[in-house]
Design an enzyme around this catalytic site. Sequence first.
Site, mmCIF file in Angstrom:
data_model
loop_
_atom_site.group_PDB
_atom_site.id
_atom_site.type_symbol
_atom_site.label_atom_id
_atom_site.label_comp_id
_atom_site.label_asym_id
_atom_site.label_seq_id
_atom_site.Cartn_x
_atom_site.Cartn_y
_atom_site.Cartn_z
ATOM 1 N N LYS A 240 0.866 -1.180 0.000
ATOM 2 C CA LYS A 240 0.000 0.000 0.000
ATOM 3 C C LYS A 240 0.904 1.232 0.000
ATOM 4 C CE LYS A 240 -3.988 2.004 2.375
ATOM 5 N NZ LYS A 240 -4.878 1.905 3.565
ATOM 6 N N ARG B 254 -11.214 9.211 1.211
ATOM 7 C CA ARG B 254 -11.203 9.852 2.529
ATOM 8 C C ARG B 254 -12.428 10.731 2.720
ATOM 9 N NH1 ARG B 254 -4.652 10.763 2.273
ATOM 10 N NH2 ARG B 254 -4.143 8.587 2.808
ATOM 11 N N LYS C 93 0.792 9.898 5.927
ATOM 12 C CA LYS C 93 0.919 8.488 6.289
ATOM 13 C C LYS C 93 2.220 7.874 5.767
ATOM 14 C CE LYS C 93 -4.083 7.994 6.594
ATOM 15 N NZ LYS C 93 -5.258 7.100 6.469
ATOM 16 N N LYS D 19 -2.101 -1.681 -3.852
ATOM 17 C CA LYS D 19 -2.957 -0.502 -3.760
ATOM 18 C C LYS D 19 -2.092 0.749 -3.780
ATOM 19 C CE LYS D 19 -6.555 1.634 -0.882
ATOM 20 N NZ LYS D 19 -7.326 1.566 0.374
ATOM 21 N N SER E 88 -10.140 5.078 -5.319
ATOM 22 C CA SER E 88 -11.126 6.127 -5.586
ATOM 23 C C SER E 88 -10.631 7.167 -6.584
ATOM 24 C CB SER E 88 -11.507 6.811 -4.272
ATOM 25 O OG SER E 88 -10.366 7.371 -3.632
ATOM 26 N N TYR F 109 -14.792 0.190 -7.821
ATOM 27 C CA TYR F 109 -16.105 0.808 -7.650
ATOM 28 C C TYR F 109 -16.955 0.660 -8.909
ATOM 29 C CZ TYR F 109 -13.597 2.701 -3.678
ATOM 30 O OH TYR F 109 -12.854 2.810 -2.530
#
Length: 337
Positions: A206, A216, A229, A260, A286, A325
Site C-alpha cells: 500500500k 477519505r 501516512k 494498492k 477512488s 467501484y
Amino acid sequence: MQDKTHLVDEITGHRRMRRNRKADWTRRLVQENRLTVDDLIWPVFVVPGTGIVEPIPAMPGVNRMSVDKLVEAAKEAADLGIPAIATFPNIEMELRDETGSNSLEANNLINQATTAIKKAVPGIGVITDVALDPFTSHGHDGILRQGEIVNDETVDQVARAAVIQADAGSDIISPSEMMDGRIGAIRRALDAAGHQNVGIMSYATKFASAFYGPYREAISTGGLLKGDKKTYYIDPANGTEAIRDAALDVEEGADMLMVKPGLPYLDICWRMKEAFGLPTFAYQVSGEYTQIKAAAMNGWIDGERAMLETLLSFKRAGCDGILTYFAVEVARILTKR
C-alpha cells in the site's frame, strides 16, 4: 504463377502480426486475457441509520448506504455474479477517538453490516478491513501517541478487531494499516479463536499515494487527518521495498496479496505474482475511479471503454481479481455480452 511476394514479406520473414487481427472471430480466438464478473470485488461504504442512499460528490455514481440498503445492494451484486464485497464504515464523529476504540465493539457499524449481509445473502463473500482510520479522531490507520503511529499497540488492537469481525461473519480479513507484523498477529489471533477458515487478504503493498482523496471523503477522514501516512505506507518510488514487504506478509501467513493503488503500480502486480504465486489482487482506488468518471462526464474519453481497458490491464499484469467501484456497472455490461 506470378510471384506476389512483397517487400514487407521479405522484411518480416513472411511473419505478419495482422493475420490474427483480421476479423472479430480471430481476435476472440487468440485473446490472451479476459475480464469476467468472477474477477470483481465491490468496495462499498456503510453509514448509520435506515433507508439511506447518499451520493458521494467526489465519486460520481458511488453512494454511502445504511445497512438495510447495503443488504439490497449486496443481493443485486450476488444476482449479477459478483463474488465478494468489501465494506468500509463511515461512523459517527462522536464515536471516533484517539485509539479507534469503536473498532473493538462487537456491534459496531462494520460488524452490523457483515452480519446483515451474511444472513440475507449468504452466498456472497464479505471482506473487511481492520485498519483504524474510520474509527480514529485523527484519521490515521493506527493509534497515535505523541505524534507517532505506534506499531505494536496498533497490531494488538487490529488483531483483536479481526477476531471480532470474524465472529460477525467476515469471510476474509483484509488489513490495510501497514503495521509491521500484523499479518502474523492476525493469523495467530484468528486461529486461537477457532477461525482457521477465515482468510487474510493482505494489503501487501500500500503506497503513500495521491489517489486516495475521494475515499477519505467517503469515510469522512480527509478533514481529520493530521500530517501524512508516509511513516507506514510505502514510498511510490520503491519497488524492491514493496516486494520485500509482500514477502514478509507471505511468510506470516497471508492467503492473498493486494496492490494498492492499482493502475500506477502494474509493475508491482506483475512482480508480486511472479515472485510468490499467491492469488494477487489490485485495488482500483477512488482517485483512479474518479479520473475516469470525471473525464467521461466531460466528454473527453469514452468512459465505458476506458473503464474496461483499465480493468483488463490488471488481468494482463497477473492479477486474479480487482477491487473496483465499477464492479456493478461492469457486471451489468458483461452479462449482456
